[in-house]
Write a protein that holds these residues in place. Structure first.
Motif, short mmCIF file in Angstrom:
data_model
loop_
_atom_site.label_atom_id
_atom_site.label_comp_id
_atom_site.label_asym_id
_atom_site.label_seq_id
_atom_site.Cartn_x
_atom_site.Cartn_y
_atom_site.Cartn_z
N LEU A 188 0.85 -1.20 0.00
CA LEU A 188 0.00 0.00 0.00
C LEU A 188 0.88 1.25 0.00
CD1 LEU A 188 -2.44 -1.32 2.77
CD2 LEU A 188 -2.98 -1.13 0.33
N PRO A 189 1.55 1.52 -1.12
CA PRO A 189 2.50 2.64 -1.14
C PRO A 189 1.80 3.98 -0.86
CG PRO A 189 2.33 1.57 -3.31
CD PRO A 189 1.48 0.80 -2.38
N TRP A 190 2.54 4.90 -0.25
CA TRP A 190 1.95 6.18 0.14
C TRP A 190 1.82 7.10 -1.06
CZ3 TRP A 190 5.00 10.90 0.39
CH2 TRP A 190 6.34 10.73 0.10
N ARG A 191 0.87 8.02 -0.94
CA ARG A 191 0.73 9.07 -1.94
C ARG A 191 0.43 10.38 -1.22
NH1 ARG A 191 -4.06 8.07 -5.90
NH2 ARG A 191 -3.76 10.30 -6.22
N PHE A 192 0.83 11.47 -1.84
CA PHE A 192 0.72 12.78 -1.21
C PHE A 192 0.14 13.74 -2.24
CE2 PHE A 192 2.87 16.65 0.66
CZ PHE A 192 2.20 16.60 1.87
N ASN A 231 -2.14 4.30 -1.81
CA ASN A 231 -2.62 4.29 -3.19
C ASN A 231 -4.07 3.86 -3.33
OD1 ASN A 231 -2.05 1.67 -2.42
ND2 ASN A 231 -1.30 1.04 -4.42
N ARG A 232 -4.62 3.21 -2.28
CA ARG A 232 -6.04 2.81 -2.36
C ARG A 232 -6.95 3.77 -1.61
NH1 ARG A 232 -6.75 -3.70 -1.67
NH2 ARG A 232 -4.88 -4.38 -2.75
N ARG A 233 -6.35 4.76 -0.95
CA ARG A 233 -7.12 5.65 -0.05
C ARG A 233 -7.93 4.82 0.96
NH1 ARG A 233 -6.32 10.43 -2.17
NH2 ARG A 233 -6.45 10.78 -4.41
N PHE A 234 -7.34 3.73 1.41
CA PHE A 234 -8.02 2.80 2.31
C PHE A 234 -7.10 2.54 3.50
CE2 PHE A 234 -8.57 -1.81 3.42
CZ PHE A 234 -9.84 -1.72 3.96
N LEU A 235 -7.55 2.91 4.71
CA LEU A 235 -6.77 2.74 5.93
C LEU A 235 -5.36 3.33 5.78
CD1 LEU A 235 -7.85 -0.93 6.79
CD2 LEU A 235 -8.84 1.21 7.62
N GLY A 236 -5.29 4.50 5.13
CA GLY A 236 -4.00 5.08 4.78
C GLY A 236 -3.42 6.04 5.80
N ALA A 237 -4.12 6.25 6.94
CA ALA A 237 -3.56 7.15 7.97
C ALA A 237 -2.23 6.61 8.48
CB ALA A 237 -4.56 7.32 9.12
N SER A 262 -7.69 13.15 9.44
CA SER A 262 -8.94 13.35 8.71
C SER A 262 -9.87 12.14 8.88
CB SER A 262 -8.59 13.57 7.24
OG SER A 262 -9.71 13.56 6.44
N SER A 263 -9.29 10.94 9.00
CA SER A 263 -10.05 9.71 9.25
C SER A 263 -9.03 8.57 9.34
CB SER A 263 -11.03 9.41 8.10
OG SER A 263 -10.33 8.91 6.98
N ILE A 264 -9.50 7.34 9.54
CA ILE A 264 -8.56 6.21 9.56
C ILE A 264 -7.90 6.02 8.18
CG2 ILE A 264 -9.57 4.90 11.48
CD1 ILE A 264 -11.14 3.26 9.46
N HIS A 265 -8.44 6.73 7.17
CA HIS A 265 -7.93 6.56 5.81
C HIS A 265 -6.84 7.55 5.42
CE1 HIS A 265 -11.07 3.66 5.22
NE2 HIS A 265 -11.99 4.54 5.52
N GLU A 266 -6.72 8.68 6.16
CA GLU A 266 -5.78 9.71 5.69
C GLU A 266 -5.47 10.75 6.76
OE1 GLU A 266 -8.20 10.98 2.41
OE2 GLU A 266 -9.28 12.40 3.66
N PHE A 267 -4.36 11.44 6.56
CA PHE A 267 -4.00 12.61 7.35
C PHE A 267 -3.97 13.82 6.42
CE2 PHE A 267 -2.43 10.04 10.90
CZ PHE A 267 -2.63 10.90 11.99
N LEU A 299 -10.53 8.78 13.40
CA LEU A 299 -9.25 8.35 13.97
C LEU A 299 -9.00 9.03 15.30
CD1 LEU A 299 -6.63 6.73 13.80
CD2 LEU A 299 -5.64 8.58 12.45
N SER A 300 -9.10 10.38 15.33
CA SER A 300 -8.76 11.10 16.55
C SER A 300 -9.18 12.56 16.42
CB SER A 300 -7.24 10.99 16.76
OG SER A 300 -6.76 11.99 17.61
N ASP A 301 -9.41 13.20 17.58
CA ASP A 301 -9.71 14.64 17.59
C ASP A 301 -8.45 15.45 17.86
OD1 ASP A 301 -12.42 14.43 17.08
OD2 ASP A 301 -12.98 14.32 19.20
N SER A 302 -7.32 14.78 17.95
CA SER A 302 -6.08 15.46 18.35
C SER A 302 -5.34 16.05 17.14
CB SER A 302 -5.15 14.48 19.06
OG SER A 302 -5.82 13.84 20.11
#
Length: 318
Positions: A188-192, A231-237, A262-267, A299-302
């Motif tokens: 699951l390679p990262w993307r920015f 790359n799947r925008r799935f659980l990517g945090a 932003s969610s368990i999928h991304e920051f 994911l978090s409010d922090s």
């Protein structure tokens, strides 16, 4: 398949329980007799328990789980009952597997080893679940592990790894972390991406979660904001855990980073010098978590801070 076996007047103003019963009855009428159809309660991320419909046709041992709350919400908002059943059947047909899956493979470490990966979840909201699954704490989050079903044309099928699996495989959770640490960045390679590229994505790149709320709130901000995910925008945090990712990003931006979950999928990533109001950013995160993200995907409010010099992530605003 007959989607209109229920007369619309019968299906007016159903309570949630009646909706589920009606749905079961109609699906039983639509599928062959030896199909097993049931609605069960599944324990989900962040202490959420959700109702899932499973349809097991003869000769199959795996079925997509269809979560019913979103469909009932549509029904409450005025979408007709026949239209809802049609949507559910279409979802099932699109995601069903046409063959049985050999689940015995899961008892053999060699079979599962290449697909063991990790994800990040909220620590406090998952305390009960964490007692049953191998995990590592990371600030106020937890790193947990799952098996990513390979070559799955049907989407992102995954199996959570429990303590009992470690006993089967006779490995420690440290070994699990080692395996996942190698596999996750590869599988699951990262993307920015900049937020603007998400405003005008190509259709197949539309994020799975609803970003509109975030974008509305951020529209008036002149902050350069980017999205870090996989790359799947799935659980990517969990991409913040990949070796050197934050180091590379901060080098490119020539700045320390503020990380908004932003969610368990991304920051969402913001260069630190662009904001003198961290509290405002935290308010945005809380607002989005309340209104723009499914409860089980929060994911978090922090707010988190990445320091370039020390290559270290810390809690900025818990």
């Amino acid at each position: 398949m007959n989607h209109h076996s229920t007369n619309q007047s019968v299906a007016d103003n159903l309570s949630y329980e009646a909706f589920k019963q009606q749905l079961l009855a109609d699906l039983h009428a639509s599928f062959p007799e030896n199909t097993r159809i049931s609605i069960d309660s599944f324990s989900h991320n962040n202490r959420f328990s959700v109702d899932g419909l499973t349809i097991l046709e003869s000769g199959n041992n795996v079925s997509p789980t269809i979560y019913l709350e979103p469909y009932f919400k549509q029904y409450e908002q005025g979408i007709s009952y026949p239209e809802i059943t049609k949507q559910i059947c279409e979802y099932y047909n699109e995601h069903r597997l046409t063959h049985s899956v050999d689940t015995s493979f899961f008892t053999c470490l060699e079979h599962v080893r290449p697909q063991i990966v990790y994800k990040l979840v909220n620590y406090d909201k998952n305390r009960e679940l964490l007692e049953e699954i191998p995990h590592f704490t990371y600030l106020n989050l937890a790193i947990v592990f799952y098996y990513l079903v390979p070559d799955n044309s049907k989407g992102n099928a995954s199996i959570l790894i429990y303590n009992s699996h470690l006993a089967y495989w006779n490995i420690s959770k440290d070994t699990l972390l080692l395996l996942a640490g190698q596999n996750t960045p590869q599988l699951l390679p990262w993307r920015f991406d900049s937020m603007t590229s998400l405003l005008f994505p190509t259709p197949d790149e539309l994020p799975e979660i609803n970003c509109q709320k975030t974008l509305d709130i951020l529209d008036n901000q002149t902050l350069p904001m980017c999205i870090l995910t996989n790359n799947r925008r799935f659980l990517g945090a969990c991409c913040i855990l990949y070796p050197n990712v934050l180091k590379e990003i901060s080098k490119d931006l020539k700045d320390n980073l503020i990380l908004l979950p932003s969610s368990i999928h991304e920051f969402i990533v913001v260069p630190a010098s662009f904001t003198d109001n961290a509290q405002l950013l935290r308010d945005i995160v809380c607002e989005v978590n309340l209104t723009g993200v499914l409860p089980e995907e929060v994911l978090s409010d922090s707010l988190y801070h990445y320091e370039r010099e020390t290559d270290n992530v810390s809690l900025l605003l818990p």
